[in-house]
Each structure stands twice: as C-alpha cells, then as structure tokens.
Design a protein around this motif. Structure first.
Motif, PDB file in Angstrom:
ATOM      1  N   LEU A   1       1.253  -1.057   0.214  1.00 58.52           N
ATOM      2  CA  LEU A   1      -0.342  -0.162   0.123  1.00 58.52           C
ATOM      3  C   LEU A   1       0.642   1.065  -0.041  1.00 58.52           C
ATOM      4  CD1 LEU A   1      -2.756  -0.660   2.971  1.00 58.52           C
ATOM      5  CD2 LEU A   1      -3.042  -1.121   0.248  1.00 58.52           C
ATOM      6  N   LEU A   2       2.337   1.164   0.119  1.00 59.45           N
ATOM      7  CA  LEU A   2       2.585   2.323  -0.068  1.00 59.45           C
ATOM      8  C   LEU A   2       3.137   2.843  -1.352  1.00 59.45           C
ATOM      9  CD1 LEU A   2       5.410   1.592   2.977  1.00 59.45           C
ATOM     10  CD2 LEU A   2       3.019   3.193   2.653  1.00 59.45           C
ATOM     11  N   THR A   3       3.328   1.583  -2.337  1.00 56.81           N
ATOM     12  CA  THR A   3       3.216   2.624  -3.738  1.00 56.81           C
ATOM     13  C   THR A   3       1.889   3.076  -3.939  1.00 56.81           C
ATOM     14  OG1 THR A   3       3.529   2.243  -5.967  1.00 56.81           O
ATOM     15  CG2 THR A   3       2.727   0.957  -4.213  1.00 56.81           C
ATOM     16  N   LEU A   4       2.196   4.052  -4.904  1.00 55.65           N
ATOM     17  CA  LEU A   4       0.099   5.030  -4.862  1.00 55.65           C
ATOM     18  C   LEU A   4       0.033   4.382  -6.517  1.00 55.65           C
ATOM     19  CD1 LEU A   4       1.342   8.772  -4.668  1.00 55.65           C
ATOM     20  CD2 LEU A   4       0.135   7.879  -3.376  1.00 55.65           C
ATOM     21  N   ARG A   5       0.902   2.955  -7.022  1.00 52.97           N
ATOM     22  CA  ARG A   5       0.539   2.611  -8.292  1.00 52.97           C
ATOM     23  C   ARG A   5      -0.526   1.614  -7.898  1.00 52.97           C
ATOM     24  NH1 ARG A   5       3.368   3.555 -12.897  1.00 52.97           N
ATOM     25  NH2 ARG A   5       5.775   4.316 -11.935  1.00 52.97           N
ATOM     26  N   HIS A   6      -0.485   1.247  -6.361  1.00 50.83           N
ATOM     27  CA  HIS A   6      -1.733   0.172  -5.854  1.00 50.83           C
ATOM     28  C   HIS A   6      -3.434   0.253  -5.895  1.00 50.83           C
ATOM     29  CE1 HIS A   6      -3.940  -2.450  -2.884  1.00 50.83           C
ATOM     30  NE2 HIS A   6      -2.932  -2.886  -2.775  1.00 50.83           N
TER      31      HIS A   6
ATOM     32  N   TYR B   1      -6.071   2.601  -4.718  1.00 47.82           N
ATOM     33  CA  TYR B   1      -5.811   4.662  -4.423  1.00 47.82           C
ATOM     34  C   TYR B   1      -6.268   4.824  -6.308  1.00 47.82           C
ATOM     35  CZ  TYR B   1      -2.825   3.661  -1.166  1.00 47.82           C
ATOM     36  OH  TYR B   1      -1.909   3.522  -0.478  1.00 47.82           O
ATOM     37  N   GLY B   2      -6.645   4.272  -7.673  1.00 54.69           N
ATOM     38  CA  GLY B   2      -7.246   4.266  -8.620  1.00 54.69           C
ATOM     39  C   GLY B   2      -6.548   5.324  -9.022  1.00 54.69           C
ATOM     40  N   LEU B   3      -5.516   5.669  -9.335  1.00 52.84           N
ATOM     41  CA  LEU B   3      -4.155   6.998  -9.922  1.00 52.84           C
ATOM     42  C   LEU B   3      -4.573   6.944 -11.068  1.00 52.84           C
ATOM     43  CD1 LEU B   3      -2.364   8.906  -6.916  1.00 52.84           C
ATOM     44  CD2 LEU B   3      -4.754   9.322  -7.462  1.00 52.84           C
ATOM     45  N   PRO B   4      -4.250   7.641 -12.019  1.00 52.10           N
ATOM     46  CA  PRO B   4      -4.107   6.805 -13.661  1.00 52.10           C
ATOM     47  C   PRO B   4      -2.608   6.857 -13.523  1.00 52.10           C
ATOM     48  CG  PRO B   4      -4.835   9.630 -13.293  1.00 52.10           C
ATOM     49  CD  PRO B   4      -4.765   8.721 -12.271  1.00 52.10           C
ATOM     50  N   PRO B   5      -1.788   6.112 -14.202  1.00 52.99           N
ATOM     51  CA  PRO B   5      -0.378   5.607 -14.667  1.00 52.99           C
ATOM     52  C   PRO B   5       0.314   6.684 -15.069  1.00 52.99           C
ATOM     53  CG  PRO B   5      -1.604   3.924 -15.570  1.00 52.99           C
ATOM     54  CD  PRO B   5      -2.575   4.968 -15.177  1.00 52.99           C
ATOM     55  N   ARG B   6      -0.092   7.817 -15.905  1.00 52.94           N
ATOM     56  CA  ARG B   6       0.504   8.822 -16.116  1.00 52.94           C
ATOM     57  C   ARG B   6       0.773  10.073 -15.020  1.00 52.94           C
ATOM     58  NH1 ARG B   6       2.560  11.836 -20.601  1.00 52.94           N
ATOM     59  NH2 ARG B   6       4.078  13.973 -19.458  1.00 52.94           N
ATOM     60  N   LEU B   7      -0.060  10.226 -13.597  1.00 59.50           N
ATOM     61  CA  LEU B   7       0.167  10.442 -12.577  1.00 59.50           C
ATOM     62  C   LEU B   7       1.033  10.187 -11.986  1.00 59.50           C
ATOM     63  CD1 LEU B   7      -0.644  13.049 -10.625  1.00 59.50           C
ATOM     64  CD2 LEU B   7      -2.716  11.449 -10.150  1.00 59.50           C
ATOM     65  N   VAL B   8       1.365   8.270 -11.258  1.00 55.15           N
ATOM     66  CA  VAL B   8       2.239   8.551 -10.378  1.00 55.15           C
ATOM     67  C   VAL B   8       3.081   8.472 -11.573  1.00 55.15           C
ATOM     68  CG1 VAL B   8       2.536   6.030  -9.807  1.00 55.15           C
ATOM     69  CG2 VAL B   8       0.816   6.777 -10.362  1.00 55.15           C
TER      70      VAL B   8
ATOM     71  N   GLY C   1      -0.126  16.397 -18.725  1.00 51.29           N
ATOM     72  CA  GLY C   1      -0.249  15.400 -19.189  1.00 51.29           C
ATOM     73  C   GLY C   1      -1.084  13.741 -18.678  1.00 51.29           C
ATOM     74  N   VAL C   2      -1.857  14.308 -18.042  1.00 53.45           N
ATOM     75  CA  VAL C   2      -2.542  14.048 -16.920  1.00 53.45           C
ATOM     76  C   VAL C   2      -4.030  13.556 -17.294  1.00 53.45           C
ATOM     77  CG1 VAL C   2      -4.086  13.132 -14.706  1.00 53.45           C
ATOM     78  CG2 VAL C   2      -1.420  13.754 -14.358  1.00 53.45           C
ATOM     79  N   SER C   3      -5.085  12.729 -17.402  1.00 53.23           N
ATOM     80  CA  SER C   3      -6.343  13.136 -18.303  1.00 53.23           C
ATOM     81  C   SER C   3      -7.397  13.219 -18.131  1.00 53.23           C
ATOM     82  CB  SER C   3      -5.969  12.302 -19.442  1.00 53.23           C
ATOM     83  OG  SER C   3      -4.983  12.471 -20.754  1.00 53.23           O
ATOM     84  N   ARG C   4      -8.617  13.809 -18.321  1.00 54.93           N
ATOM     85  CA  ARG C   4      -9.552  12.942 -17.473  1.00 54.93           C
ATOM     86  C   ARG C   4     -10.448  12.287 -18.336  1.00 54.93           C
ATOM     87  NH1 ARG C   4     -11.796  19.095 -17.089  1.00 54.93           N
ATOM     88  NH2 ARG C   4     -11.057  18.693 -19.378  1.00 54.93           N
ATOM     89  N   ASP C   5     -11.570  12.252 -17.781  1.00 55.80           N
ATOM     90  CA  ASP C   5     -12.999  11.001 -19.034  1.00 55.80           C
ATOM     91  C   ASP C   5     -13.319  12.557 -19.468  1.00 55.80           C
ATOM     92  OD1 ASP C   5     -14.644   9.936 -19.898  1.00 55.80           O
ATOM     93  OD2 ASP C   5     -14.688   8.344 -17.977  1.00 55.80           O
ATOM     94  N   VAL C   6     -12.740  12.866 -20.915  1.00 52.61           N
ATOM     95  CA  VAL C   6     -13.595  13.630 -21.196  1.00 52.61           C
ATOM     96  C   VAL C   6     -15.094  13.257 -21.783  1.00 52.61           C
ATOM     97  CG1 VAL C   6     -13.545  15.169 -23.205  1.00 52.61           C
ATOM     98  CG2 VAL C   6     -11.489  14.936 -21.699  1.00 52.61           C
ATOM     99  N   GLU C   7     -14.991  12.039 -22.348  1.00 58.38           N
ATOM    100  CA  GLU C   7     -16.114  11.542 -22.744  1.00 58.38           C
ATOM    101  C   GLU C   7     -17.346  11.351 -21.751  1.00 58.38           C
ATOM    102  OE1 GLU C   7     -16.745  10.230 -26.070  1.00 58.38           O
ATOM    103  OE2 GLU C   7     -14.161  10.960 -26.176  1.00 58.38           O
ATOM    104  N   GLU C   8     -17.307  11.194 -20.410  1.00 59.98           N
ATOM    105  CA  GLU C   8     -18.292  10.932 -19.427  1.00 59.98           C
ATOM    106  C   GLU C   8     -18.338  12.702 -19.447  1.00 59.98           C
ATOM    107  OE1 GLU C   8     -18.493  10.950 -14.606  1.00 59.98           O
ATOM    108  OE2 GLU C   8     -17.185   9.852 -15.397  1.00 59.98           O
TER     109      GLU C   8
END
Length: 931
Positions: free
Chosen positions: A113-118, A121-128, A212-219
C-alpha cells in the motif's frame, strides 16, 4: 592577534563536525545544500574544505581536498566538551549513546500500500509516473492510512489533518485534489495558500504533477453537450490567481485554481452569483491555522462556511503543521481528522548560551536547562553540562557570544558542504550577519564549477533592471545569501533558487522566509527568538525550526536557538507554551461578521433571516461562541448594514437584498467599512474630478488598507507638494490634503493625531496621498531604486505596493462598473495598464514584451526600437549595449565578471526578441481576423 592564530583553520577536525564526533558515526549521503533533488541525482562529490589540524588523539587523519586562502576573519571553533577529573587532567567523554538516526520506514516491498500504483488508490499511471520523476517513489504509512480513510478518495468525506513540517502533508492534499478532478471531469478544484510566493511555488509543482494527466472527457461530453468544435480538452489545466498576476486566465479556463485567500474568496463569490457553484468539487485549505490571523483569517472562514451552506456538496480538505485543536475544526467542517507525528528526518534541538551548546530534546528539558543557567547555580552537579563549547573570539565583531555562536555554527555547516539557514530579527540584521559570515568563509580554493555558478548568480543579480543590493557582491562569492521583504521579487527569487540548488551554502533571513517559501536546511540557527522587538509566537517558532532536515538530502536536522541571558526564561516559557487554539475571527472585536452577512446577501445566497441563520450555523463562530451572543451579533450587524445603506428590506420586510452600493462593495472584495470609505472618496471625485493631470487618478487606486505602508517622511511629502503643478495641487486639495499642515509637520518633525474616527480617517487620506506619489513616479518610468532612495522605502516595499495596487485597482474598476460609473471605470482601467507597465501611455505596447518595462522600454524607444515589430526583427547582439544603458548601477566590471554580465544581458535580449516576435504575430493575426 598573532599571525599563526589568524591563519589557523576555522574547522580543525577535517570533514566531520563536532556533533558528528559526539555521535561517533558518519553519514552515507553527501547532501547538496537546499536541493530538492532525489538522493540518487545529487552530485557525488560536493566541494568540501579540509584544512590543517592540530594532532588530536583518537581522530582519524584529515583528507586534504583543497586548501583555500586564509579568510578575512576567523570564526571561532566548535569543540566537544572536555571534563576535568579531580587530579586536574582533562579527558574527552565517551560518545553519548544515541538512538539510530533513522527509524526503519517500511517500503512498498514490505507494504504494497506504500506505492501509489496500488489499485486501491485508483490513480492514472501518468500521474504516478510524474510523481516518480519528481522524486516521490513511495509514500509513508501515515499517508496511506490517511488517504484510504472511508470516503476520502471518492470525495464523499471532508478531512482535517496535521503533520510536522517535512512530514509529507502536502502530498495527501495533492492526491485528493487531482483524484477528485480526474474522476469528476465536470468539477473544478481550488487550492488556497496564504502568500503569493507559496502560490507561485505550488503552481509550478502542480503543473509538473498534472502534466499529461487526462480526465474522462467522454463522461464530461455526455453530461454537458458541447459543439464539435468546442469539445473540452482532456488534460488538466492548472492556473494561478493572486494579486499582481498578469495572467488573463478566467475561472472557466482552468480545472485547478491555485489562489491566495482573497482571490479564492472572490472566485467563489463570482461562481455562486453566476450560478456556477455546482462546478466546484474540492477546496483545499493549506496553512489552516491562518484562521487565527486577525487581518485575513476570517476570509478563510467565510470561504469554507459558504461552501458548506451550498446544496451541492464540496469536499473540503484542511491541513497545517501547527494545528492544536484539529478536533474542533473537524467538527466544524464535518470532517474526519488525522494527526500525524511522523518526521522522516529526526531533528536534534539545542540551546546555545554564552558560547556553550546544550542538548534539549524537548521543551521541558529546555525549560529546565534555561532555569538552571539563569539561576547561576555554582554547584556543578546541578548545573547542566554543555555538549559542546565555542571558543571565545578577540575580534571586535565577534565579542557578542550570540553573534560568535551564530557565525561559528554557520561556517562549520558551510565548510561541511551542508546548508545552513540563519534567522535574524530584522532586515538590517540579516544583511549584517550575512556579511559577517561571508568574511569568515574562503573565496579562493573553490572548484571551478562552484566558482562559475556563483559568478553567474552575481551576473544575474547585476543584470536586474531594478538594481540589486550591493552587499550581494561581497556575500555571494563566499556562498552566502540573505532574504527579506526589502529585496525585490527578482532578487529574492534568484537567491532562493541559488540556495535551493547548492550554489549558496548559507541563507540569512527574517522570519518571513519561514512562512513564505519552502527552503530546508541541515542546520537552522536562530539568532535570538525575537523578530523586531517582540518575541516570536509559538507557531512561528515551530515554523522556523521545522525547516531543519529534509528527506533525500539529510539524515538528520539540527536546530540551534541562540539566546542571551535576559531572554532565557521567556524563550523557555515560549517553547513550553501550548499553541493557541484556532478560533473564529468573526467575533465582535474583530468585526468580521458584518462582511460575512453582506457577502451572502450580496451574492443572493441568503435573502431572509432564516437563511442567514442557517449560514451562520455553518460557521466556526457558531461552534466557539455562545449561541445567544451570536444571535445578538447577527441582529446588530443587520441593523448596521441597513443603516449604512449596504442592504435593504423589501416590501415584505422579511426579505433582505443588497443595494447597488452593497453589490459594488462585495464585487470589489472590500470590507463594509473600506467600501463605505471608497464610496465617499469616489463620490467626491465625481463631483470635482481633476482630468487635466494624473494625480487624482493615482490617488483613487492607491489601496485603502494603509496599515502596511511605509511611514510618511514629512519633509519628502512637503517637497513633493511644492513640485506639483496647478493641476496636481487642485487634486491634492480635493482629496483632503492641507499643504499648510504638511509644511508645518515637515518643518517641525511632528506627526498626525489618530485618536478619534475623524483623525483616523484623515491619517488614511494622507498615507494614501504619500503612496500615490510613489505610484506616480513608477508610472512615469522612474527606476525603482531611485524611488527607494527618494522616499526612504526599501525597493521590495515599492514593488509590493505596486502589486497590491494591481488587485485593488481591479476591484475599484468592478466597484465603478457595479455603481454604473462606466467613464470612471474606463479611466481607472487605462491607468491600471500604465501601472502594470510602469510606463507612460506611448510605451504600453512595448511593455507587453518580456523584460521590457519602465526604464528599459524608454531606453529602447530612445534608441529607435519603438514597436514590438522593431524589437522582434532586431539582432539580440545589437540590443545588449542598449540594455546596458538601463542598468540601475553603472558598475565598472572587468575580465570574467564583465563577460558573464554581458552573457546574461544577451540571454535576456534573445528572450526579448522572441517575445516581441510572438507579440507582433498575434497582432497581425488579430488584424487579419478583423478584415
């Protein structure tokens, strides 16, 4: 002093400091002073000085790296204490057993749990990936526990938390903020910080983080139908909003707004008034303890209270390193609270008194040590034993034990290759201490890279159009800088970046640096605990000491509080004192409640007593004050607002609505009292406006908040009045200044009385008029350094005045527009453009080019470059001699220094040409579009 003594080294134990000897261990890292780089990016061999040593039993031989030339002044040596036995022989005590420097912090291999890639957290890979590139490879256990609290990552739960400085609290807020924006593309976020410098620093960080972090633009497109040509971008847009900013970005053009407190309040007011409050998804309040600030704290409370009163829920995240009562604030904000005490870098604290250094592990131990020292007890068993001693100096400048200790500790730190941060009580004291420390550090013997970087820094300072402090010429080459509010923004930025990257080893500063910018150090040295004449508060003291040590740079942080005998007990009590609880600033004595009620009525958020009561019950005031008292305060404030004609009752008598004046006051961001004052000034101007000169206009957009302005020099005021033409004198008389009174005060050296409300109001008029003279000179292209000398005001204060005027003038324009005074608004807007440019009207186009302002623009004009096109087509080499004419100080440089200076000017010239070329292209494009 004998020649041998003068040439003797300031550090006699090689590359180890005396505290290293006590610990009897070495470090694996060789941190670069102030660098924010990850450990693996730090250059492996920072410059160290190792000088001849007297033979010492038990010490390893020194490793000679370079032998610098003798310093101009010898700093005292810091030595381990030697005990004397009964026979009179001296011996060194065995090393004091200390706990391990670093507690073993688990990593992702021990705890996934000490990595934000877990996936939790549901974070996009580009943010990590961005976090990795910025040096954040893992998080601490407390950060993981905090983030994974129920409802936090989904935005359903508010959060209040506190963690020590350097403990990683900002990262938690950053992740919650960006997570909310990524998962809810139709929402916006606001991050609130108290100071412009912090806003600018955070703006750079968040832009790098969101790159470079993207949002869900389709939504987003499904939720809000957009034309094909106007589909929203998927990338997160981060923008800054603060006073003096030249950005033209609007609320609709960004996803994350990084703001000062005032700008955030204005943004939220405008969003609610325009019916766009549903777009706001998250609010982050950094430095939440600022709620206690008497001047601005209530704005932070208003901001949060309004958002909690909305129908659409907004996630609120509040954090601070110095928050004594998070439970109360969590109850107010309907939030979970989290208290973290973890520091990745341990801090060792010391009391320095009479050339002796005492360990103080906590406030209670410090109090005991200080009490025993003050008592002067001669019984050795009851007196505290110093850990180390500082040799006394015979030099006149180092006779004072406090000064001697500060210089010795700072020099020792610099020669070890670490960063030292020294806090002084005044601007003048900071400059003197920086000069004294630089006298004890060697110039010769530096490696070529370090020498070149310091020469480059000095050349950059010399190339500033607003001039630079001459003391930098002496200190910078020795690796010493200073930082205070009297410096220009450009000077402060350059020296802060130089310290941050290790070009400078020692930074001497006033307390404003502790709160206003993030610059860590291996050692924090306090030259007393006073800022000005008064002792610092417990919160500020913690802020300063908390700058010691940062993960990735140091394995330990050290603080040294240097005291004189008269302050020992007071400082001990200060350290032992509890932090003052955070309370509401809407109380009767602080008069914030009137503005709170006017704002919610002015933006149509409340129109009845019932809705007002619901709003007040969402405030911190309701949670900290007797409800009967609060109800009485609301009744009285409503009556005062009606009497002041800021609000009015409707025909039904149960509904409240703002008057035109009330809406103008809210739109301009003024308090009710300041709004009424401004209204009276503008009404007088409308009756008799002096149009054949500039003086009246400059006065009108000079800020009404005069508390931070420089004191009036009455002889200077008198001289400026005598130099006015007939138009200027008419303007001065119309605003209420009596030239005869100014003459009398200028001749007698007296001052204005400020006892009655009328006297206070008159004093405000005179202070604004005095500041208006400075603004007039700025807009008439008089260099900042000349204005500084003329009015006896630091250059940094003149810049601050101009930046404050930008925001105030923009508010005045909104005030006039709401009042229906369009002509006056247009005049003020034109003068605002001149103030931003620092030039007359004929140079406004030129002043849009980067680095071309005020004096520089006029020099270009006089040399034939009279348009953006002319500058865009110029050869940068031909601009350098022209730019040299605009320099504040015509210093005669020779050799390498002169060449570096020209290189800096050439680099600026290239930027000027590129900027002018782009401006010309935009002008051409706009012209073609019109055709």
């Amino acid at each position: 002093m004998a020649a041998a003594d003068w040439s003797r080294s300031t550090v006699v134990y090689g590359q180890q400091s005396t505290i290293d000897l006590v610990r009897n261990q070495t470090y694996n890292t060789k941190p670069l002073a102030g660098s924010k780089q990850p450990r693996e990016e730090i250059p492996p061999n920072p410059i160290r000085f190792s000088l001849p040593q007297p033979p010492t039993t038990g010490l390893r031989p020194s490793i000679y790296v370079q032998t610098p030339a003798p310093p101009r002044l010898q700093a005292s040596r810091v030595l381990p204490t030697k005990n004397v036995d009964q026979a009179g022989s001296s011996y060194e005590p065995p090393p004091v057993p200390l706990p391990p420097l670093l507690s073993s912090t688990p990593g992702p291999s021990q705890n996934p749990l000490l990595t934000l890639r877990h996936p939790l957290y549901g974070l996009p890979p580009r943010l990590v990936d961005n976090l990795d590139s910025l040096g954040v490879h893992a998080i601490y256990p407390w950060q993981s526990s905090c983030l994974l609290g129920k409802g936090l990552l989904t935005g359903e739960q508010n959060l209040v938390y506190t963690a020590p400085t350097g403990g990683g609290k900002s990262l938690v807020a950053d992740i919650l903020l960006l997570k909310r924006i990524i998962n809810n593309p139709g929402k916006k976020g606001i991050l609130v910080l108290p100071y412009v410098a912090l806003v600018q620093e955070k703006l750079k960080w968040l832009r790098s983080l969101a790159d470079g972090v993207s949002r869900d633009v389709e939504e987003l497109s499904d939720a809000v139908p957009y034309p094909t040509w106007q589909r929203p971008t998927s990338l997160i847009r981060v923008s800054g909003f603060f006073g003096g900013s030249k950005s033209t970005v609007n609320w609709s053009d960004c996803d994350v707004a990084v703001c000062t407190i005032e700008k955030a309040n204005s943004l939220v007011n405008a969003a609610i008034e325009d019916g766009k409050d549903s777009e706001l998804g998250v609010l982050v309040l950094d430095e939440l303890h600022m709620l206690n600030d008497e001047n601005r704290g209530y704005l932070m409370e208003l901001l949060a209270t309004k958002l909690m009163s909305l129908d659409t829920p907004v996630q609120i995240v509040g954090m601070s390193a110095t928050l004594p009562n998070p439970q109360l604030l969590a109850r107010w904000l309907k939030a979970k609270f989290y208290i973290a005490k973890y520091r990745p870098i341990p801090i060792e604290e010391h009391l320095v008194y009479d050339n002796a250094i005492y360990p103080t592990a906590n406030a209670k131990e410090f109090f005991l040590t200080a009490t025993q020292l003050t008592a002067g007890n001669t019984v050795s068993t009851q007196r505290p034993q110093p850990l180390r001693t500082i040799t006394r100096s015979d030099h006149r400048d180092l006779q004072n034990p406090m000064t001697n200790a500060v210089v010795a500790l700072a020099v020792e730190t610099a020669l070890m290759g670490h960063g030292a941060l020294v806090f002084c009580s005044s601007r003048l004291g900071a400059e003197r201490m920086a000069s004294l420390i630089s006298d004890t550090l060697p110039i010769n013997g530096l490696d070529q890279q370090t020498s070149d970087r310091r020469q480059d820094l000095l050349a950059s300072l010399r190339a500033l159009p607003g001039g630079f402090e001459a003391t930098f010429s002496k200190t910078v080459l020795c690796g010493v800088g200073f930082h205070h509010a009297g410096l220009t923004v450009e000077e402060r930025t350059l020296v802060a970046e130089a310290y941050d990257t290790g070009i400078l080893r020692v930074m001497v500063a006033t307390c404003s640096l502790a709160a206003g910018i993030n610059l860590p150090a291996r050692r924090v040295i306090l030259n007393g605990a006073r800022m000005g004449r008064d002792l610092v508060g417990p919160a500020m003291l913690r802020q300063m000491r908390g700058r010691a040590g940062r993960k990735g740079k140091d394995e330990v942080g050290e603080t040294y509080l240097c005291c004189q005998k008269s302050d020992l007990e007071a400082v001990a009590e200060l350290l032992e004192a509890e932090m003052p609880p955070v309370e509401s600033c809407l109380t009767p004595e602080k008069r914030g409640i009137k503005r709170a009620l006017l704002e919610v009525i002015g933006i149509r958020m409340a129109s009845s007593r019932i809705s007002l009561d619901q709003y007040v019950q969402s405030s911190l005031l309701w949670h900290t004050t007797d409800h009967t008292i609060v109800t009485g305060m609301v009744d009285e404030s409503i009556k005062e607002l009606i009497d002041s004609e800021l609000i009015q009752t409707t025909e039904h008598e149960h509904c409240l609505e703002p008057t035109r004046l009330g809406m103008a006051v809210v739109a301009s961001g003024l308090s009710p009292e300041d709004g009424i004052f401004v209204h009276s000034e503008l009404c007088r101007a409308l009756e008799s406006f002096v149009m054949d000169g500039d003086m009246h206009i400059f006065y009108l957009f000079t800020p009404v908040q005069t508390s931070g302005m420089a004191e009036i020099s009455w002889p200077t005021f008198r001289n400026e009045l005598h130099s006015l033409d007939e138009s200027g004198l008419r303007a001065i008389r119309l605003i209420g200044v009596n030239p005869a009174l100014v003459d009398r005060l200028g001749n007698s050296g007296g001052s204005l009385k400020e006892n009655t409300p009328d006297e206070i109001r008159l004093a405000r008029v005179y202070r604004r008029a005095y500041a208006a003279f400075q603004l007039r000179d700025l807009c008439n292209e008089i260099p900042v350094h000349v204005i500084s000398v003329k009015y006896s005001v630091p250059r940094g204060h003149i810049q601050t005045l101009a930046q404050t005027c930008h925001g105030f003038a923009a508010g005045m324009i909104k005030f006039c527009e709401r009042m229906g005074w369009g002509m006056l608004a247009a005049v003020l807007e034109h003068m605002l453009d001149r103030l931003r440019a620092g030039a007359r009207a004929d140079l406004l186009e030129m002043a849009q080019v980067a680095f071309v302002k005020s004096r520089m623009a006029r020099i270009f004009w006089e040399n034939g470059f009279r348009s953006a096109r002319a500058l865009g087509e110029a050869d940068p080499q031909t601009l350098v001699p022209v730019m040299m004419q605009a320099q504040a100080k015509k210093t005669r440089l020779q050799g390498e220094a002169a060449e570096k200076f020209k290189q800096k000017l050439l680099a600026k010239a290239e930027i000027i040409v590129n900027s002018a070329s782009k401006l010309w292209e935009r002008q051409q494009q706009a012209q073609w579009d019109e055709e």
